[in-house]
Design a protein around this motif. Structure first.
Motif, PDB file in Angstrom:
ATOM      1  N   UNK A   1      43.490  57.610  54.212  1.00 51.49           N
ATOM      2  CA  UNK A   1      43.172  57.430  52.810  1.00 51.49           C
ATOM      3  C   UNK A   1      41.941  58.287  52.487  1.00 51.49           C
ATOM      4  N   UNK A   2      42.049  59.080  51.454  1.00 46.97           N
ATOM      5  CA  UNK A   2      40.923  59.908  51.028  1.00 46.97           C
ATOM      6  C   UNK A   2      39.834  59.039  50.411  1.00 46.97           C
ATOM      7  N   UNK A   3      38.604  59.548  50.438  1.00 48.97           N
ATOM      8  CA  UNK A   3      37.477  58.775  49.898  1.00 48.97           C
ATOM      9  C   UNK A   3      37.685  58.410  48.441  1.00 48.97           C
ATOM     10  N   UNK A   4      38.226  59.316  47.641  1.00 48.25           N
ATOM     11  CA  UNK A   4      38.448  58.998  46.229  1.00 48.25           C
ATOM     12  C   UNK A   4      39.441  57.855  46.080  1.00 48.25           C
ATOM     13  N   UNK A   5      40.447  57.802  46.938  1.00 42.05           N
ATOM     14  CA  UNK A   5      41.417  56.711  46.882  1.00 42.05           C
ATOM     15  C   UNK A   5      40.769  55.377  47.214  1.00 42.05           C
ATOM     16  N   UNK A   6      39.835  55.378  48.153  1.00 43.19           N
ATOM     17  CA  UNK A   6      39.123  54.150  48.511  1.00 43.19           C
ATOM     18  C   UNK A   6      38.347  53.635  47.301  1.00 43.19           C
ATOM     19  N   UNK A   7      37.631  54.514  46.620  1.00 41.73           N
ATOM     20  CA  UNK A   7      36.848  54.079  45.464  1.00 41.73           C
ATOM     21  C   UNK A   7      37.725  53.661  44.292  1.00 41.73           C
ATOM     22  N   UNK A   8      38.842  54.331  44.106  1.00 40.82           N
ATOM     23  CA  UNK A   8      39.779  53.924  43.057  1.00 40.82           C
ATOM     24  C   UNK A   8      40.318  52.527  43.333  1.00 40.82           C
ATOM     25  N   UNK A   9      40.691  52.274  44.592  1.00 34.61           N
ATOM     26  CA  UNK A   9      41.208  50.964  44.967  1.00 34.61           C
ATOM     27  C   UNK A   9      40.138  49.885  44.783  1.00 34.61           C
ATOM     28  N   UNK A  10      38.914  50.181  45.205  1.00 33.72           N
ATOM     29  CA  UNK A  10      37.836  49.206  45.041  1.00 33.72           C
ATOM     30  C   UNK A  10      37.563  48.925  43.568  1.00 33.72           C
ATOM     31  N   UNK A  11      37.607  49.928  42.737  1.00 35.45           N
ATOM     32  CA  UNK A  11      37.362  49.694  41.309  1.00 35.45           C
ATOM     33  C   UNK A  11      38.479  48.869  40.682  1.00 35.45           C
ATOM     34  N   UNK A  12      39.727  49.034  41.161  1.00 39.95           N
ATOM     35  CA  UNK A  12      40.836  48.220  40.656  1.00 39.95           C
ATOM     36  C   UNK A  12      40.610  46.739  40.939  1.00 39.95           C
ATOM     37  N   UNK A  13      39.935  46.424  42.038  1.00 41.16           N
ATOM     38  CA  UNK A  13      39.652  45.028  42.392  1.00 41.16           C
ATOM     39  C   UNK A  13      38.629  44.382  41.470  1.00 41.16           C
ATOM     40  N   UNK A  14      37.912  45.179  40.699  1.00 33.54           N
ATOM     41  CA  UNK A  14      36.798  44.661  39.895  1.00 33.54           C
ATOM     42  C   UNK A  14      37.021  44.798  38.398  1.00 33.54           C
ATOM     43  N   UNK A  15      38.241  45.078  37.978  1.00 31.69           N
ATOM     44  CA  UNK A  15      38.552  45.215  36.560  1.00 31.69           C
ATOM     45  C   UNK A  15      39.604  44.179  36.172  1.00 31.69           C
ATOM     46  N   UNK A  16      39.321  43.447  35.112  1.00 31.09           N
ATOM     47  CA  UNK A  16      40.178  42.339  34.701  1.00 31.09           C
ATOM     48  C   UNK A  16      40.493  42.412  33.215  1.00 31.09           C
ATOM     49  N   UNK A  17      41.526  41.685  32.820  1.00 27.46           N
ATOM     50  CA  UNK A  17      41.877  41.514  31.417  1.00 27.46           C
ATOM     51  C   UNK A  17      42.383  40.090  31.240  1.00 27.46           C
ATOM     52  N   UNK A  18      42.501  39.652  30.004  1.00 27.11           N
ATOM     53  CA  UNK A  18      43.061  38.333  29.730  1.00 27.11           C
ATOM     54  C   UNK A  18      44.277  38.487  28.822  1.00 27.11           C
ATOM     55  N   UNK A  19      45.236  37.589  29.018  1.00 26.54           N
ATOM     56  CA  UNK A  19      46.389  37.487  28.130  1.00 26.54           C
ATOM     57  C   UNK A  19      46.643  36.001  27.886  1.00 26.54           C
ATOM     58  N   UNK A  20      47.356  35.702  26.816  1.00 30.21           N
ATOM     59  CA  UNK A  20      47.651  34.303  26.478  1.00 30.21           C
ATOM     60  C   UNK A  20      49.148  34.064  26.463  1.00 30.21           C
ATOM     61  N   UNK A  21      49.493  32.783  26.682  1.00 30.43           N
ATOM     62  CA  UNK A  21      50.888  32.391  26.531  1.00 30.43           C
ATOM     63  C   UNK A  21      51.064  31.734  25.171  1.00 30.43           C
ATOM     64  N   UNK A  22      52.292  31.324  24.866  1.00 31.93           N
ATOM     65  CA  UNK A  22      52.589  30.751  23.552  1.00 31.93           C
ATOM     66  C   UNK A  22      51.912  29.401  23.329  1.00 31.93           C
ATOM     67  N   UNK A  23      51.436  28.750  24.415  1.00 29.24           N
ATOM     68  CA  UNK A  23      50.700  27.485  24.277  1.00 29.24           C
ATOM     69  C   UNK A  23      49.195  27.703  24.163  1.00 29.24           C
ATOM     70  N   UNK A  24      48.745  28.942  24.211  1.00 33.29           N
ATOM     71  CA  UNK A  24      47.327  29.249  24.079  1.00 33.29           C
ATOM     72  C   UNK A  24      46.553  29.279  25.384  1.00 33.29           C
ATOM     73  N   UNK A  25      47.231  29.125  26.530  1.00 37.14           N
ATOM     74  CA  UNK A  25      46.549  29.245  27.821  1.00 37.14           C
ATOM     75  C   UNK A  25      46.141  30.695  28.034  1.00 37.14           C
ATOM     76  N   UNK A  26      44.917  30.896  28.492  1.00 36.41           N
ATOM     77  CA  UNK A  26      44.412  32.238  28.729  1.00 36.41           C
ATOM     78  C   UNK A  26      44.426  32.532  30.228  1.00 36.41           C
TER      79      UNK A  26
END
Length: 136
Positions: A1-26
């Motif tokens: 694995x190249x160094x850039x791939x390692x950092x890309x993978x690590x950054x993916x572990x630290x980025x989040x988003x939220x979505x909701x369902x039709x009952x309002x659960x987040x």
């Protein structure tokens, strides 16, 4: 694995988003997840998040690596857990890092949902072929 791939993978572990369902659960998901709200038909919120929120870090773990990866697995789990708590301070999370000989290191998380059990019973995973680290 190249160094850039390692950092890309690590950054993916630290980025989040939220979505909701039709009952309002987040739901909190890794940002790279393709789902968007509103979503329908989720009966087990814990299982939904745990299945959607997993990233394979290493593949084909050898015996020599397996015996040495415990401290790295703990560090990765702590970092992901702390980032989740900072990102969503009003929510409680469980983060798992699993190691399986001949297979993968996987990071997975879910929220602590009222009335639902954790996704894994971590005591059933620890053997000479697999280990599970849990952060909550």
């Amino acid at each position: 694995m190249r160094r850039t791939e390692v950092f890309e993978m690590l950054s993916r572990l630290l980025q989040f988003k939220t979505i909701k369902d039709s009952q309002g659960n987040e739901y909190v998901l890794f940002a790279e997840n393709k789902l968007s709200d509103p979503i329908e038909g989720i009966e087990d919120r814990t299982a939904f998040e745990a299945v959607e929120n997993h990233i394979h870090i290493l593949k084909d773990i050898k015996r020599k690596e397996f015996d040495k990866l415990g401290s790295s697995a703990k560090a990765v789990g702590e970092v992901v857990f702390n980032k989740l708590q900072l990102t969503c301070p009003d929510k409680k999370f469980v983060v798992y890092v699993s190691l399986k000989l001949g297979d993968s290191m996987i990071v997975r998380f879910h929220q602590v949902w009222d009335g639902e059990e954790p996704y894994y019973d971590v005591t059933s995973f620890n053997s000479n072929r697999q280990k599970m680290y849990c952060f909550y």
